[in-house]
Design a protein around this motif. Structure first.
Motif, PDB file in Angstrom:
ATOM      1  N   PRO A 180       0.843  -1.216   0.000  1.00  0.00           N
ATOM      2  CA  PRO A 180       0.000   0.000   0.000  1.00  0.00           C
ATOM      3  C   PRO A 180       0.871   1.256   0.000  1.00  0.00           C
ATOM      4  O   PRO A 180       1.065   1.892   1.032  1.00  0.00           O
ATOM      5  CB  PRO A 180      -0.798  -0.139   1.295  1.00  0.00           C
ATOM      6  CG  PRO A 180       0.067  -0.951   2.198  1.00  0.00           C
ATOM      7  CD  PRO A 180       0.877  -1.866   1.322  1.00  0.00           C
ATOM      8  N   ILE A 181       1.392   1.599  -1.174  1.00  0.00           N
ATOM      9  CA  ILE A 181       2.363   2.689  -1.276  1.00  0.00           C
ATOM     10  C   ILE A 181       1.766   4.015  -0.816  1.00  0.00           C
ATOM     11  O   ILE A 181       2.398   4.767  -0.072  1.00  0.00           O
ATOM     12  CB  ILE A 181       2.893   2.796  -2.731  1.00  0.00           C
ATOM     13  CG1 ILE A 181       3.752   1.575  -3.069  1.00  0.00           C
ATOM     14  CG2 ILE A 181       3.699   4.084  -2.924  1.00  0.00           C
ATOM     15  CD1 ILE A 181       4.999   1.407  -2.223  1.00  0.00           C
ATOM     16  N   ARG A 182       0.525   4.301  -1.243  1.00  0.00           N
ATOM     17  CA  ARG A 182      -0.069   5.585  -0.887  1.00  0.00           C
ATOM     18  C   ARG A 182      -0.215   5.708   0.633  1.00  0.00           C
ATOM     19  O   ARG A 182       0.072   6.749   1.220  1.00  0.00           O
ATOM     20  CB  ARG A 182      -1.433   5.753  -1.586  1.00  0.00           C
ATOM     21  CG  ARG A 182      -2.135   7.059  -1.289  1.00  0.00           C
ATOM     22  CD  ARG A 182      -1.309   8.249  -1.775  1.00  0.00           C
ATOM     23  NE  ARG A 182      -1.724   9.498  -1.174  1.00  0.00           N
ATOM     24  CZ  ARG A 182      -2.334  10.482  -1.840  1.00  0.00           C
ATOM     25  NH1 ARG A 182      -2.562  10.359  -3.141  1.00  0.00           N
ATOM     26  NH2 ARG A 182      -2.671  11.578  -1.231  1.00  0.00           N
ATOM     27  N   LYS A 183      -0.632   4.638   1.258  1.00  0.00           N
ATOM     28  CA  LYS A 183      -0.804   4.652   2.714  1.00  0.00           C
ATOM     29  C   LYS A 183       0.542   4.900   3.423  1.00  0.00           C
ATOM     30  O   LYS A 183       0.631   5.705   4.354  1.00  0.00           O
ATOM     31  CB  LYS A 183      -1.389   3.295   3.148  1.00  0.00           C
ATOM     32  CG  LYS A 183      -1.712   3.190   4.615  1.00  0.00           C
ATOM     33  CD  LYS A 183      -2.305   1.826   4.943  1.00  0.00           C
ATOM     34  CE  LYS A 183      -2.439   1.653   6.452  1.00  0.00           C
ATOM     35  NZ  LYS A 183      -2.951   0.333   6.818  1.00  0.00           N
ATOM     36  N   ILE A 184       1.581   4.193   2.949  1.00  0.00           N
ATOM     37  CA  ILE A 184       2.896   4.351   3.571  1.00  0.00           C
ATOM     38  C   ILE A 184       3.444   5.755   3.284  1.00  0.00           C
ATOM     39  O   ILE A 184       4.029   6.410   4.154  1.00  0.00           O
ATOM     40  CB  ILE A 184       3.873   3.264   3.052  1.00  0.00           C
ATOM     41  CG1 ILE A 184       3.344   1.865   3.411  1.00  0.00           C
ATOM     42  CG2 ILE A 184       5.268   3.465   3.638  1.00  0.00           C
ATOM     43  CD1 ILE A 184       4.112   0.724   2.774  1.00  0.00           C
ATOM     44  N   SER A 185       3.202   6.212   2.051  1.00  0.00           N
ATOM     45  CA  SER A 185       3.668   7.531   1.657  1.00  0.00           C
ATOM     46  C   SER A 185       3.018   8.618   2.508  1.00  0.00           C
ATOM     47  O   SER A 185       3.684   9.560   2.965  1.00  0.00           O
ATOM     48  CB  SER A 185       3.372   7.741   0.176  1.00  0.00           C
ATOM     49  OG  SER A 185       3.706   9.032  -0.213  1.00  0.00           O
ATOM     50  N   ASP A 186       1.717   8.499   2.740  1.00  0.00           N
ATOM     51  CA  ASP A 186       1.015   9.476   3.578  1.00  0.00           C
ATOM     52  C   ASP A 186       1.608   9.511   4.990  1.00  0.00           C
ATOM     53  O   ASP A 186       1.842  10.587   5.550  1.00  0.00           O
ATOM     54  CB  ASP A 186      -0.488   9.135   3.653  1.00  0.00           C
ATOM     55  CG  ASP A 186      -1.208   9.476   2.349  1.00  0.00           C
ATOM     56  OD1 ASP A 186      -0.616  10.181   1.510  1.00  0.00           O
ATOM     57  OD2 ASP A 186      -2.361   9.026   2.182  1.00  0.00           O
ATOM     58  N   ALA A 187       1.860   8.322   5.526  1.00  0.00           N
ATOM     59  CA  ALA A 187       2.429   8.246   6.876  1.00  0.00           C
ATOM     60  C   ALA A 187       3.842   8.824   6.895  1.00  0.00           C
ATOM     61  O   ALA A 187       4.232   9.538   7.826  1.00  0.00           O
ATOM     62  CB  ALA A 187       2.440   6.801   7.357  1.00  0.00           C
ATOM     63  N   ALA A 188       4.616   8.516   5.845  1.00  0.00           N
ATOM     64  CA  ALA A 188       5.993   9.018   5.761  1.00  0.00           C
ATOM     65  C   ALA A 188       5.987  10.544   5.705  1.00  0.00           C
ATOM     66  O   ALA A 188       6.744  11.210   6.431  1.00  0.00           O
ATOM     67  CB  ALA A 188       6.701   8.437   4.546  1.00  0.00           C
TER      68      ALA A 188
END
Lengths: 409, 157
Positions: A180-188
């Protein structure tokens, strides 16, 4: 629209035989085969256009430059980048990672810093950081493997504390997991980190939109997406690239050189020292136009249906004797099937399959930390692409049975 | 064209299915050497004891493909109780068989040093000769032997 059933005819290699049998190519996660469109683009370049780029004022030099820059624009469009200047050509994805580590990393990572990667990264997204960390002393953290071949994101926010860069594969080359790249990206981003996505296994197989994924860097390689070897891409947002120091020094990457120093060129040229692999860039341009003409959504649908068929067929023929690593839900995975079959060693499986003209990869797939987490030394990996068919799967399923008989205890 | 029967001879499959001298000796006093094949992740652990001149006990552990496992098993049977000088001869002859290039090198050195013995019989190990026709598998077959060799080198130092 679907993928034409005679698509194999556009890939000359797929008409050859191996050990007297028609080839069954199931190793596209390692490298894909090349369509006529790519081969003829490169051939025509060498036969009609060949000249160095960004230099001569004569006609063919201008043509070569134009073809190369058209490829850059087409690749930018293919991943929905804001500008063609954000496409940096490298030798492969590995060099793209090393570029980020050696340029952005040297400037931004020090003793009190950390980066966050995952248990399922390819060595190309591990070792460049380890090399740099030896010099710079920053910490490398790992998002652990969770259930069913997915990442365990339970402690993601905790892991991201103090992290400057989060670097994650969008699709595992061993498990096929779509992360889930978008989810991880948002958290990052919420934690103040930049996000790098390894697109090597993703870009060839799914529609890719870097704006939608909201990543800051992406590395991918040409030869897994119908393009030639020797060409990869680093994409990053322009303001990040502008702030990064050059990577390799030499011709092309400068505006001026004096005895007292140099002035770096604008992006993308700042990061493209020396004569680039012009034919390969043109070949990769042809590859993205070829993929576009088929439609990335159609390719993804074709692979979903083929992966579903492979799960069904392999289970039907081999039941509990076969185990497929990674997610069991087809929607959350790509067409990478790492197989454990009875107690037969992956090397022996691939050797038997080879006699049937079947090409699968056996080994650790350049992901040794993941293999340790899985508790296996190696897997046999069959990976699917747009040109594979249900018949390829049938031949695989049948030949596996022979491996089982030969090595039965 | 080499077929599977050239590679997977019955005696090889027998050693793979029923490996000889499996396990690990306590080290020390035994010598312990790990060998890795970085290409495929295969791993072999050779432990052995010597009385100064001969290998008095040897055990094989680790994991790997049929060729590396069978080669390790056959090796353990071939070297048990032999003097280190004999073992080095067997190893050299075996490695020469595993590589045309190394074979030529060995023949050259043979004229000067009379090693290895060209007529030295490898017995069951001859079954592994077919591996040469599958170049990517040669490293599987030589993995345990290279481990044993570095163990012998450690002992002699």
């Amino acid at each position: 629209m679907t993928i034409p059933s005679n698509i194999k005819e556009q890939f000359p290699l797929l008409s050859r035989t191996v050990h007297g049998k028609p080839i069954v190519y199931l190793d596209s996660a390692a490298s894909s085969q090349k369509p006529d469109a790519v081969l003829s683009a490169m051939d025509t370049y060498y036969k009609q256009v060949n000249a160095n780029v960004h230099r001569g004022a004569y006609a063919i030099a201008a043509e070569a430059t134009e073809q190369m820059e058209t490829a850059r624009s087409d690749i930018a469009r293919f991943i929905n980048a804001d500008s063609a200047n954000e496409i940096i050509f490298t030798k492969n994805a590995t060099e793209a990672f090393n570029l980020v580590a050696r340029s952005w990393g040297v400037r931004n990572l020090g003793e009190d810093d950390a980066i966050l990667i995952t248990d399922m990264e390819h060595h190309a997204n591990i070792v460049p950081w380890q090399i740099l960390a030896e010099d710079r002393g920053f910490e490398i953290r790992w998002i652990p493997l969770g259930e069913d071949g997915t990442l365990d994101l339970t402690d993601l926010d905790e892991l991201l504390k103090g992290v400057k860069l989060c670097s994650v594969t969008a699709m595992s080359n061993v498990l096929g997991t779509l992360n889930p790249i978008r989810k991880i990206s948002d958290a990052a981003h919420a934690a103040g980190a930049l996000m790098l996505m390894d697109g090597s296994q993703y870009v060839p197989h799914l529609p890719t939109d870097v704006a939608d994924l909201d990543v800051d860097f992406m590395c991918f390689t040409g030869h897994k997406m119908c393009g030639p070897t020797g060409i990869g891409v680093l994409w990053a947002r322009a303001e990040i690239l502008d702030a990064m120091p050059p990577f390799l020094g030499g011709g092309e990457m400068i505006l001026d050189v004096k005895k007292s120093g140099f002035v770096a060129n604008e992006i993308p040229h700042k990061f493209e020292a020396g004569t680039p692999p012009i034919a390969e860039i043109i070949g990769l341009g042809a590859a993205v136009r070829f993929l576009d003409s088929l439609g990335m959504k159609n390719i993804r649908e074709h692979e979903i249906s083929l992966t579903e068929y492979a799960f069904m067929k392999l289970k039907e023929c081999h039941g509990d004797d076969i185990q497929i690593h990674g997610p069991s839900t087809i929607d959350s995975r790509g067409g990478v099937l790492s197989i454990a079959y009875k107690d037969v060693h992956p090397h022996d499986i691939s050797q038997v399959l080879d006699q049937h003209g079947i090409c699968v990869r056996a080994g650790h797939h350049c992901a040794k930390p993941l293999m340790r987490e899985l508790g296996v030394g190696a897997t046999a990996r069959a990976s699917l692409y747009l040109y594979n068919t249900e018949s390829d799967i049938d031949i695989l399923a049948e030949a596996l049975g022979e491996a089982g008989e030969l090595f039965a205890f | 064209m080499p077929g599977l029967e050239d590679l997977y001879r019955e005696i090889i499959l027998d050693h793979y299915r029923n490996p000889r001298n499996q396990g690990e000796l306590e080290a020390p006093p035994a010598h312990r050497i790990e060998g890795f094949n970085p290409l495929c992740g295969d791993e072999v652990v050779v432990t052995f004891t010597t009385d100064g001149t001969s290998i008095t006990d040897v055990k094989i552990a680790g994991h790997g493909c049929s060729i590396s496992q069978a080669s390790a098993s056959m090796m353990s049977a071939a070297v048990l109780g032999k003097s280190t000088t004999e073992i080095r001869k067997i190893t050299q002859t075996f490695k020469a068989m595993m590589s045309i290039h190394e074979g030529e090198m060995a023949e050259e050195s043979n004229e000067k040093t009379s090693l290895p013995q060209p007529d030295l019989s490898l017995g069951d190990l001859e079954a592994l000769r077919g591996v040469v026709k599958f170049p990517v598998r040669i490293k599987c077959a030589t993995l345990p032997w290279n481990a044993l060799l570095s163990g012998l080198d450690e002992v002699s130092q």
